[in-house]
Design a protein around this motif. Structure first.
Motif, PDB file in Angstrom:
ATOM      1  N   ALA A   1       0.832  -1.205   0.000  1.00  0.00           N
ATOM      2  CA  ALA A   1       0.000   0.000   0.000  1.00  0.00           C
ATOM      3  C   ALA A   1       0.868   1.257   0.000  1.00  0.00           C
ATOM      4  O   ALA A   1       0.681   2.154  -0.831  1.00  0.00           O
ATOM      5  N   TYR A   2       1.833   1.318   0.920  1.00  0.00           N
ATOM      6  CA  TYR A   2       2.618   2.553   1.063  1.00  0.00           C
ATOM      7  C   TYR A   2       3.467   2.842  -0.171  1.00  0.00           C
ATOM      8  O   TYR A   2       3.538   3.979  -0.623  1.00  0.00           O
ATOM      9  N   VAL A   3       4.080   1.804  -0.708  1.00  0.00           N
ATOM     10  CA  VAL A   3       4.895   2.037  -1.900  1.00  0.00           C
ATOM     11  C   VAL A   3       4.011   2.557  -3.035  1.00  0.00           C
ATOM     12  O   VAL A   3       4.358   3.514  -3.729  1.00  0.00           O
ATOM     13  N   SER A   4       2.830   1.955  -3.178  1.00  0.00           N
ATOM     14  CA  SER A   4       1.922   2.400  -4.241  1.00  0.00           C
ATOM     15  C   SER A   4       1.498   3.850  -4.025  1.00  0.00           C
ATOM     16  O   SER A   4       1.479   4.654  -4.960  1.00  0.00           O
ATOM     17  N   ILE A   5       1.141   4.175  -2.782  1.00  0.00           N
ATOM     18  CA  ILE A   5       0.681   5.541  -2.495  1.00  0.00           C
ATOM     19  C   ILE A   5       1.797   6.540  -2.791  1.00  0.00           C
ATOM     20  O   ILE A   5       1.569   7.584  -3.415  1.00  0.00           O
ATOM     21  N   LEU A   6       3.015   6.190  -2.356  1.00  0.00           N
ATOM     22  CA  LEU A   6       4.124   7.125  -2.562  1.00  0.00           C
ATOM     23  C   LEU A   6       4.412   7.318  -4.054  1.00  0.00           C
ATOM     24  O   LEU A   6       4.630   8.439  -4.508  1.00  0.00           O
ATOM     25  N   ILE A   7       4.378   6.206  -4.802  1.00  0.00           N
ATOM     26  CA  ILE A   7       4.627   6.340  -6.244  1.00  0.00           C
ATOM     27  C   ILE A   7       3.506   7.150  -6.896  1.00  0.00           C
ATOM     28  O   ILE A   7       3.745   8.044  -7.705  1.00  0.00           O
ATOM     29  N   GLY A   8       2.262   6.868  -6.478  1.00  0.00           N
ATOM     30  CA  GLY A   8       1.124   7.622  -7.013  1.00  0.00           C
ATOM     31  C   GLY A   8       1.282   9.104  -6.741  1.00  0.00           C
ATOM     32  O   GLY A   8       1.070   9.949  -7.617  1.00  0.00           O
TER      33      GLY A   8
END
Ligand SMILES: Nc1ncnc2c1ncn2[C@@H]1O[C@H](COP(=O)(O)OP(=O)(O)OP(=O)(O)O)[C@@H](O)[C@H]1O
Ligand SMILES: [Mg+2]
Lengths: 268, 371
Positions: free
Chosen positions: A40-47
């Motif tokens: 979740a966090y990696v996706s949010i940060l990349i987003g």
């Protein structure tokens, strides 16, 4: 009553018993929670990392926004399951199979917030920045983005909750953190403890993340703390222009420019 | 010196915002652009710092075409005060003021020291340095706006309706501050307003714009009020221009009557004697420090027991006074018109009564300056 109690303590017992397996770091609830948070966090940060420059570009070159928004919305319409499966041939069973689609969803939710947040920067503030001698880029980065931050963070809160819950779907392709408790273990054993634990932990993770974002906002935008009026915007937080100006009115007692043809007591 | 040479702005939709402006703004003076809404004042002002580029003609600052300079750099050398202050909501008062010094690459320490100096100059408390703009009143925000525009000590200061968002009392106070600052700093100020009173008050020269972006008249305030060039200017400055013009004549030439000013310990009998001798229907009662208490009418005195002290009577309110040394004939006339006794009370700087003047006597004084 007793039945409910038994059911509840059964679930807690299951969670404790399966929390982690010393010697086998791969198995257990804890590693799944960690995987869930990581995806979740990696996706949010990349987003976020994509939405910010894209949003800035869309504000700087206004003609870019309509096609970009359409493109991004089309992506949003693709069911997430389909995207995960589409990724499989390229990324296999690596984290990226989950992260790429999830980051895209974050981007989709966040982009309109970034753009609207930047557009809501009051015109007089923008004009003042130009008049002080800010170049276009500098103005965007040091005036408009900070002023838009409350709206951007409001969008980030919505996006992060959505992403955290969507991670579970990736368990269909063998990833998905807590989703695996719900899907694989729950189904296989015809047993509801893993499902309940999965749901509860997902919700807790979402809450914790949201709290973290609220805290971040308080730290980053101390100037916006006026009776909690900002930052509580739900959903694609695009606040209509009318409301934005009303919020300004709190700052500047507005234009009651009586044009002064009434004779006033006069001193020279 | 700022020179507009046939500067015009035509928008693609056909709007003529400014139709060929020829005008010279003198250095070290305050020039006011005034005119109805949409007459091209803001557009003209923004040609100076290139926020608007003229479609024909040019604008020179000290003989140099503004288009020969990079816009951002040019703007850092020209102060700009925007309507509604336009403060940066995410920066403290101090950092707002330090904006241009920071852009110019002065160190943070120096920029903040400069901000502190300016806060003092525009009358802000040092305790307000760390506040955010939304924690200030409208008047304080305007002061921050002015301080921010002055921070890099630019020779030219452009102000677009700087005081229109505050109430009339605060506005008058800010105008006074501007006059004080300008007496000290002698910047080349161009101020836009649609308030003719403000224009007359703060301007050394006034440019009146008419709809269609044309310059109707460019003159000193006094000439504008005495000799408007046409009907448009005349109606724009208002039909009470005769009265406004009195603002240019000091009140210290008025001859004030002292004989009808009485002490609150005087008796009714003594007061009656005085008004009868003077042939005046009203007397002004003052206290021991000569601060005014109120008017008493001769008719009223006749109905009171003769031994009573004047301080014990119910007196008629004296309205507002005028400062003999600092105020104008307009203030004196206004005080007389508003006074129930038809007489104005002239005071010194400490508010002590120097004498009174009737509407009739004021009329004579006005007659003598109007010739
Ligand atoms: N970008 C634009 N496109 C078309 N017309 C414009 C544009 N900007 C300004 N105008 C027009 O130019 C004219 C002059 O505008 P300007 O802002 O200079 O007026 P103003 O005298 O400052 O008025 P106000 O007192 O209301 O501020 C107006 O008729 C306005 O509608
Ligand atoms: Mg204007």
């Amino acid at each position: 009553m007793n039945a409910v109690w038994d059911w509840g303590s059964g679930i807690v017992d299951w969670a404790v018993a399966n929390w982690s397996h010393p010697g086998d770091g791969e198995r257990g609830v804890w590693p799944l929670l960690v995987e869930h948070a990581r995806l979740a966090y990696v996706s949010i940060l990349i987003g976020l990392a994509l939405a910010l420059p894209l949003g800035l570009a869309c504000v700087r070159w206004t003609r870019l926004y309509p096609p970009v928004l359409t493109g991004v919305n089309v992506l949003y319409a693709v069911p997430s399951i389909a995207l995960f499966f589409l990724m499989l041939p390229y990324t296999g069973f690596s984290d990226w199979t989950a992260i790429v689609p999830l980051a895209l969803y974050t981007l989709v939710i966040l982009l309109p917030n970034v753009v609207d947040g930047l557009r809501q920067v009051p015109e007089h503030v923008r004009q003042a920045a130009i008049a002080m001698g800010f170049g276009p880029m500098r103005r965007l980065l040091t005036v408009e983005t900070p002023v838009a931050l409350p709206v951007i963070i409001a969008g980030l809160r919505v996006a992060s909750v959505a992403t955290i819950s969507m991670v579970s779907v990736a368990s269909l392709v063998g990833l998905g953190g807590l989703g695996q408790l719900i899907l694989s273990e729950g189904f296989r054993r015809q047993f509801d403890a893993p499902i309940v634990v999965g749901i509860v932990l997902t919700v807790l993770l979402a809450f914790a993340t949201d709290a973290l974002l609220v805290l971040t906002q308080r730290l980053l935008t101390p100037w916006a703390r006026r009776d909690g009026r900002r930052g509580k915007r739900r959903h694609r937080a695009t606040v209509p222009a009318g409301e934005a100006t009303a919020a300004d009115a709190g700052t500047d007692p507005t234009q009651t420019a009586d044009s002064g043809n009434g004779a006033r007591p006069w001193t020279s | 010196m700022i020179t507009f040479e046939g500067a015009a702005k035509h928008y693609p939709d056909g709007t003529v915002a400014v139709a060929g402006l020829d005008l010279t703004v003198e250095s070290g003076r305050t020039t006011v652009f005034v005119g109805p809404s949409g007459s091209g004042k803001t557009t003209s002002l923004r040609m100076v710092n290139r926020m608007v580029e003229p479609t024909s003609g040019k604008v020179l600052v000290d003989g140099r075409d503004v288009r020969s300079q990079n816009p951002a750099q040019l703007r850092r050398s020209i102060g700009y005060v925007i309507q509604q202050a336009g403060l940066f909501p995410h920066r403290t008062v101090r950092d707002n003021i330090a904006t241009v010094p920071l852009l110019l690459g002065r160190g943070r320490g120096r920029a903040r020291a400069r901000a502190a100096e300016l806060m003092d100059l525009v009358g802000l408390e040092p305790s307000q340095a760390k506040r955010y703009p939304h924690q200030l009143s409208g008047g304080q925000q305007q002061r921050v706006g002015v301080a921010r525009a002055l921070a890099a000590d630019p020779p030219v200061l452009l102000m677009d309706e700087p005081f229109s968002a505050v109430d009339p009392v605060v506005r008058t106070g800010l105008q006074d501050e501007l006059l004080r600052l300008q007496a000290e700093l002698r910047k080349t100020v161009v101020l836009v307003t649609h308030d003719i009173d403000e224009a007359v008050r703060v301007g050394d020269r006034i440019a009146v714009f008419r709809p269609g972006g044309e310059l109707a008249q460019y003159d000193t305030p006094e000439r504008l009020l005495t000799h408007p060039v046409d009907d448009f200017v005349e109606s724009f400055i208002g039909y009470d221009r005769g009265v406004r013009r009195l603002a240019f004549f000091p009140a210290n030439h008025l001859s004030l009557r002292e004989d009808v000013v009485l002490d609150d310990q005087d008796t009714v009998e003594r007061a009656l004697n005085t008004v009868d001798t003077a042939g005046e229907p009203w007397a002004l009662v003052v206290d021991q420090r000569r601060l005014p208490l109120g008017w008493v009418a001769a008719d009223r005195l006749r109905r009171e027991p003769s031994g009573v002290e004047l301080g014990r009577l119910d007196l008629t309110a004296y309205g507002h006074t005028f400062d003999v040394e600092r105020d104008s004939l307009r203030a004196a006339l206004d005080a007389a018109v508003l006074s129930p006794a038809g007489r104005a009370v002239g005071v010194d700087g400490d508010g002590r009564v120097l004498g009174v003047v009737s509407q009739a006597d004021l009329g004579g004084a006005i007659w003598s300056v109007s010739g």
